[in-house]
Scaffold this motif. Structure first.
Motif, short mmCIF file in Angstrom:
data_model
loop_
_atom_site.label_atom_id
_atom_site.label_comp_id
_atom_site.label_asym_id
_atom_site.label_seq_id
_atom_site.Cartn_x
_atom_site.Cartn_y
_atom_site.Cartn_z
N ASN A 41 47.95 32.14 42.69
CA ASN A 41 47.12 31.29 43.55
C ASN A 41 45.97 32.06 44.21
N LYS A 42 45.52 33.10 43.55
CA LYS A 42 44.40 33.89 44.07
C LYS A 42 43.27 33.95 43.03
N GLY A 43 42.11 34.45 43.47
CA GLY A 43 41.02 34.69 42.55
C GLY A 43 41.23 35.98 41.78
N LEU A 44 40.29 36.31 40.92
CA LEU A 44 40.38 37.52 40.12
C LEU A 44 39.80 38.70 40.89
N TYR B 35 33.53 28.95 36.28
CA TYR B 35 34.51 29.00 35.21
C TYR B 35 35.60 27.98 35.50
N GLN B 37 39.79 27.57 34.56
CA GLN B 37 40.94 28.31 34.05
C GLN B 37 42.05 27.33 33.74
N PHE B 90 36.77 28.47 39.26
CA PHE B 90 36.36 29.70 39.93
C PHE B 90 34.85 29.84 39.88
N GLY B 107 35.43 33.96 43.64
CA GLY B 107 35.95 33.23 44.76
C GLY B 107 37.43 32.96 44.60
N PRO B 108 38.09 32.39 45.61
CA PRO B 108 39.54 32.16 45.58
C PRO B 108 39.96 30.99 44.71
N ARG B 111 41.63 24.22 43.18
CA ARG B 111 42.61 23.60 42.29
C ARG B 111 42.39 22.09 42.30
#
Lengths: 118, 115
Positions: A41-44, B35, B37, B90, B107-108, B111
């Motif tokens: 649940n985090k970014g890269l 992007y 995912q 993202f 960024g975080p 969803r």
């Protein structure tokens, strides 16, 4: 066209044992290569990058990767796994002059899920 | 620096609704991108921008619009949401030069679920 293949979709290791995540790439030019980590649940987050300097690259949290042009590989390693290393890892190849990557020149691998057993 | 920020963190839409995902960065980066995912697919590029007023399509642009009126902001618009757009989105930014490529800052994520 450039491409990147992460050879394992899942890797499971015991805490304290070595980690090896495998990545092969193809590129007609001299690429830059990256490893990113994504915790749940985090970014890269960038772990390390290779940009044609030293072939052995050290990153954060004890990870390192070696660029081997003859084998077209950029495998990620860590001597001793920690529970906090459990995450998804992405190998990324970048060449802004290469056709076939995304429009930004980046091609992402499909990811390797690292599981750490206690 | 806050880095790259995204809002909202979670969103549920009904089919046919529209919405805008917000993205902002405070690093004065020229390059920004979106992007999506999906499980087992890695990250796929939707749209990108190399500077204010300049945008272009990525690998999977259908159903999405973008604009870049300022260096800092790069919103992503879903025109008419479809269940196939259920994903994690993202935003990323980087300082990009002609002769080299620098790391992207992500960024975080947002969803999104489309019912």
């Amino acid at each position: 066209a450039q491409s990147v293949t992460q050879l394992d979709s899942h890797v499971s290791v015991s805490e304290g044992t070595p980690v090896l995540l495998r990545c092969n790439y193809s590129s007609s030019y001299s690429p830059s290569l990256f490893w990113y980590v994504q915790h749940p649940n985090k970014g890269l987050q960038l772990l390390l990058k290779y940009t044609s300097a030293a072939t052995l690259v050290k990153g954060i949290n004890g990870f390192e990767a070696e660029f081997k042009k003859s084998e077209t590989s950029f495998h990620l390693t860590k001597p001793s796994a920690h529970m906090s290393d459990a995450a998804e890892y992405f190998c990324v190849v970048s060449d802004i002059w290469e056709c076939g990557g995304g429009a930004d020149g980046l091609t992402f691998g499909k990811g390797t899920h690292l599981i750490i057993q206690p | 620096n806050a880095g790259v920020t995204q809002t909202p963190k979670f969103q549920v839409l009904k089919t046919g609704q529209s919405m805008t995902l917000q993205c902002a960065q405070d690093m004065n980066h020229e390059y920004m991108s979106w992007y999506r995912q999906d499980p087992g697919m890695g990250l796929r590029l939707i749209h990108y921008s190399v500077g204010a007023g300049i945008t272009d399509q990525g690998e999977v642009p259908n159903g999405y619009n973008v604009s870049r009126s300022t260096t800092e902001d790069f919103p992503l618009r879903l025109l008419s949401a479809a269940p196939s757009q259920t994903s994690v989105y993202f935003c990323a930014s980087s300082y990009r030069t002609v002769s080299s490529y620098n790391e992207q800052f992500f960024g975080p994520g947002t969803r999104l679920t489309v019912l």
